[in-house]
Design a protein around this motif. Sequence first.
Motif, PDB file in Angstrom:
ATOM      1  N   PRO A  21      20.178   6.603  -8.661  1.00  0.00           N
ATOM      2  CA  PRO A  21      19.952   5.170  -8.834  1.00  0.00           C
ATOM      3  C   PRO A  21      19.251   4.801  -7.569  1.00  0.00           C
ATOM      4  N   LEU A  22      17.961   4.072  -7.774  1.00  0.00           N
ATOM      5  CA  LEU A  22      17.291   3.526  -6.698  1.00  0.00           C
ATOM      6  C   LEU A  22      17.949   2.208  -6.015  1.00  0.00           C
ATOM      7  N   TYR A  23      18.123   2.218  -4.785  1.00  0.00           N
ATOM      8  CA  TYR A  23      18.624   0.994  -4.192  1.00  0.00           C
ATOM      9  C   TYR A  23      17.718  -0.196  -3.917  1.00  0.00           C
ATOM     10  N   PHE A  24      17.934  -1.148  -4.509  1.00  0.00           N
ATOM     11  CA  PHE A  24      17.042  -2.188  -4.614  1.00  0.00           C
ATOM     12  C   PHE A  24      17.025  -3.064  -3.428  1.00  0.00           C
ATOM     13  N   HIS A  25      17.986  -3.041  -2.752  1.00  0.00           N
ATOM     14  CA  HIS A  25      18.055  -3.813  -1.442  1.00  0.00           C
ATOM     15  C   HIS A  25      17.283  -3.164  -0.438  1.00  0.00           C
ATOM     16  N   LEU A  26      16.720  -2.193  -0.254  1.00  0.00           N
ATOM     17  CA  LEU A  26      15.615  -1.713   0.488  1.00  0.00           C
ATOM     18  C   LEU A  26      14.282  -2.012   0.372  1.00  0.00           C
ATOM     19  N   GLU A  27      13.918  -2.206   1.278  1.00  0.00           N
ATOM     20  CA  GLU A  27      12.552  -3.087   1.288  1.00  0.00           C
ATOM     21  C   GLU A  27      11.174  -1.628   1.293  1.00  0.00           C
ATOM     22  N   PRO A  28      10.584  -1.945   0.503  1.00  0.00           N
ATOM     23  CA  PRO A  28       9.400  -0.815   0.300  1.00  0.00           C
ATOM     24  C   PRO A  28       8.565  -1.125   1.605  1.00  0.00           C
ATOM     25  N   LYS A  29       7.860  -0.075   1.786  1.00  0.00           N
ATOM     26  CA  LYS A  29       6.831  -0.080   2.831  1.00  0.00           C
ATOM     27  C   LYS A  29       5.433   0.032   2.623  1.00  0.00           C
ATOM     28  N   MET A  30       4.529  -0.978   3.038  1.00  0.00           N
ATOM     29  CA  MET A  30       3.158  -0.984   2.426  1.00  0.00           C
ATOM     30  C   MET A  30       2.050  -0.128   3.392  1.00  0.00           C
ATOM     31  N   ILE A  31       1.556   0.762   2.963  1.00  0.00           N
ATOM     32  CA  ILE A  31       0.556   1.629   3.652  1.00  0.00           C
ATOM     33  C   ILE A  31      -0.915   1.153   3.036  1.00  0.00           C
ATOM     34  N   LYS A  32      -2.060   1.381   3.807  1.00  0.00           N
ATOM     35  CA  LYS A  32      -3.436   1.651   3.276  1.00  0.00           C
ATOM     36  C   LYS A  32      -3.693   2.773   2.905  1.00  0.00           C
ATOM     37  N   LEU A  33      -4.228   2.645   1.492  1.00  0.00           N
ATOM     38  CA  LEU A  33      -4.782   3.798   0.667  1.00  0.00           C
ATOM     39  C   LEU A  33      -5.874   3.574  -0.022  1.00  0.00           C
ATOM     40  N   GLY A  34      -7.025   4.025   0.681  1.00  0.00           N
ATOM     41  CA  GLY A  34      -8.514   3.561   0.011  1.00  0.00           C
ATOM     42  C   GLY A  34      -8.544   2.058   0.129  1.00  0.00           C
ATOM     43  N   GLU A  35      -8.874   1.605  -0.990  1.00  0.00           N
ATOM     44  CA  GLU A  35      -9.067   0.043  -1.287  1.00  0.00           C
ATOM     45  C   GLU A  35      -7.822  -0.813  -1.363  1.00  0.00           C
ATOM     46  N   ILE A  36      -6.708  -0.253  -1.440  1.00  0.00           N
ATOM     47  CA  ILE A  36      -5.470  -1.028  -1.827  1.00  0.00           C
ATOM     48  C   ILE A  36      -4.468  -0.711  -0.665  1.00  0.00           C
ATOM     49  N   GLN A  37      -3.371  -1.611  -0.826  1.00  0.00           N
ATOM     50  CA  GLN A  37      -2.250  -1.748  -0.276  1.00  0.00           C
ATOM     51  C   GLN A  37      -1.103  -0.743  -1.146  1.00  0.00           C
ATOM     52  N   LEU A  38      -0.672   0.213  -0.791  1.00  0.00           N
ATOM     53  CA  LEU A  38       0.108   0.855  -1.485  1.00  0.00           C
ATOM     54  C   LEU A  38       1.556   0.643  -0.985  1.00  0.00           C
ATOM     55  N   SER A  39       2.444   0.342  -2.240  1.00  0.00           N
ATOM     56  CA  SER A  39       3.870   0.236  -1.821  1.00  0.00           C
ATOM     57  C   SER A  39       4.629   1.563  -1.748  1.00  0.00           C
ATOM     58  N   VAL A  40       5.167   1.779  -0.877  1.00  0.00           N
ATOM     59  CA  VAL A  40       5.967   3.279  -0.709  1.00  0.00           C
ATOM     60  C   VAL A  40       7.413   3.167  -0.309  1.00  0.00           C
ATOM     61  N   LEU A  41       8.409   4.331  -0.579  1.00  0.00           N
ATOM     62  CA  LEU A  41       9.428   4.139  -0.029  1.00  0.00           C
ATOM     63  C   LEU A  41       9.495   4.747   1.372  1.00  0.00           C
ATOM     64  N   HIS A  42      10.165   4.251   2.253  1.00  0.00           N
ATOM     65  CA  HIS A  42      10.241   4.423   3.680  1.00  0.00           C
ATOM     66  C   HIS A  42      10.653   6.035   4.028  1.00  0.00           C
ATOM     67  N   GLU A  43       9.810   6.615   4.905  1.00  0.00           N
ATOM     68  CA  GLU A  43      10.540   7.887   4.999  1.00  0.00           C
ATOM     69  C   GLU A  43      12.056   8.188   5.005  1.00  0.00           C
TER      70      GLU A  43
END
Length: 309
Positions: free
Chosen positions: A251-273
Motif C-alpha cells: 500500500p502507498l503511504y499517502f502522508h509522504l510528500e512526492p518530490k518534483m523534478i524537471k523532465l523535459g518541458e514538465i515538472q514530474l512528480s516522483v517518489l523520493h529515493e
Amino acid sequence: MYPMIDETMIPLDLDKPLFYQILNLIISEETGLSHMIVPFIKKYHEKDGFKESVELLDESQKRLIYAFMYLCDLYEGNQYDNSTKPMIMYPHFLNAIPKKSTIFQTSHYLKLHSKIMEIKKTFGVHLFVTKRDLKQQIVSGQVETEEELRDLLCKMVQVCEWIASFLKSSNIPFVLGGSFSLYLQKKIRCSNDLDFVFLRGITKTERYLITEYMIDMEFELSLSDDQGIGFFSSKHRFSVDFDINQHYNQPLYFHLEPKMIKLGEIQLSVLHEEVILNYKKRYGRLKDIGFIYYLLKNEKFQVFMNERD
C-alpha cells in the motif's frame, strides 16, 4: 523486467573464458548483480564452456555456484563434503541485517526456507534468495552496446514525459516510482520499465483512455486487474506499469510528500529515493536488497537495514 548494466564500461579479458568472467562479475556483491546468478545458471548451464568456467572459480565461488545449481535442481555432482570448510554467508551483507527483519518473514522467502536450510547443510552455504528471485529471467535482445543503452534510456525519458503529460491533462493524480525514478534522481542503474503509481482508484473510463493511449504508442496490454495495468512494447523494448494505490505490491503511504523534478518541458512528480528504497526493503527480494547494498554500501547500508521497517 531485468536490470540493465549501467553506463560503466566493464573490461573483458580476451584470454579468459567469457562465462568465467561473467560469473565473477555477478558473484561480486559490489556490483549489485547477485540476483542474476539464478537466471544466468538456468539459461547457460548446458552451454559449451559453462562447466569448465565453474571449475576455474576459486573453492568458495564454486561452492556458491553449486549451491545455486542445487537450488535450481541442476546440480549433478557427487555428494558434497563441506565438513572441513568454513560456512559461506551469501550475500555477506546478511550479517548486517537483524535476524528479526521483515525480509526473513516474507512469504516468498519462507517458501524457500526448507531448501535454503538443505543447501546450508549440504554445501555449507547460507543463501538469501526468495521465490520471486527464482522467477527472474534473462531476456535476449534488449541492449548489447553502450549506444543501444543510451538510445533506450532516451526513449524511456521521452515516453515517460509523454505519459506524465497525458495523465496530468486527464486529471489522474500519480507519482513515478521504481528504479527509473531512481535513475532520474540519482543517475544510477535502472531496469527497463516505467512504474507509475496512481494516488487513487481509477474509473472504467480512465482505464479505457489509458489503454487506448498506450496502444496508440505501440504498447500491448500485458496485465489488467484490480492492482493496476501493465504494457510492453517489443518495438521500444521496455514495459510500462500503472499501479493503483500500491508500490512493490505494498500500500502507498499517502502522508509522504512526492518530490518534483524537471523532465523535459514538465515538472514530474516522483517518489523520493528514500521512499522507494524503503519499499524495496520491505519487498525483500535478493534483487532489491542487493540493489540497496550496491547503492548505499557498507556502513550506510547497515544503518538503513537496521532502521525499524
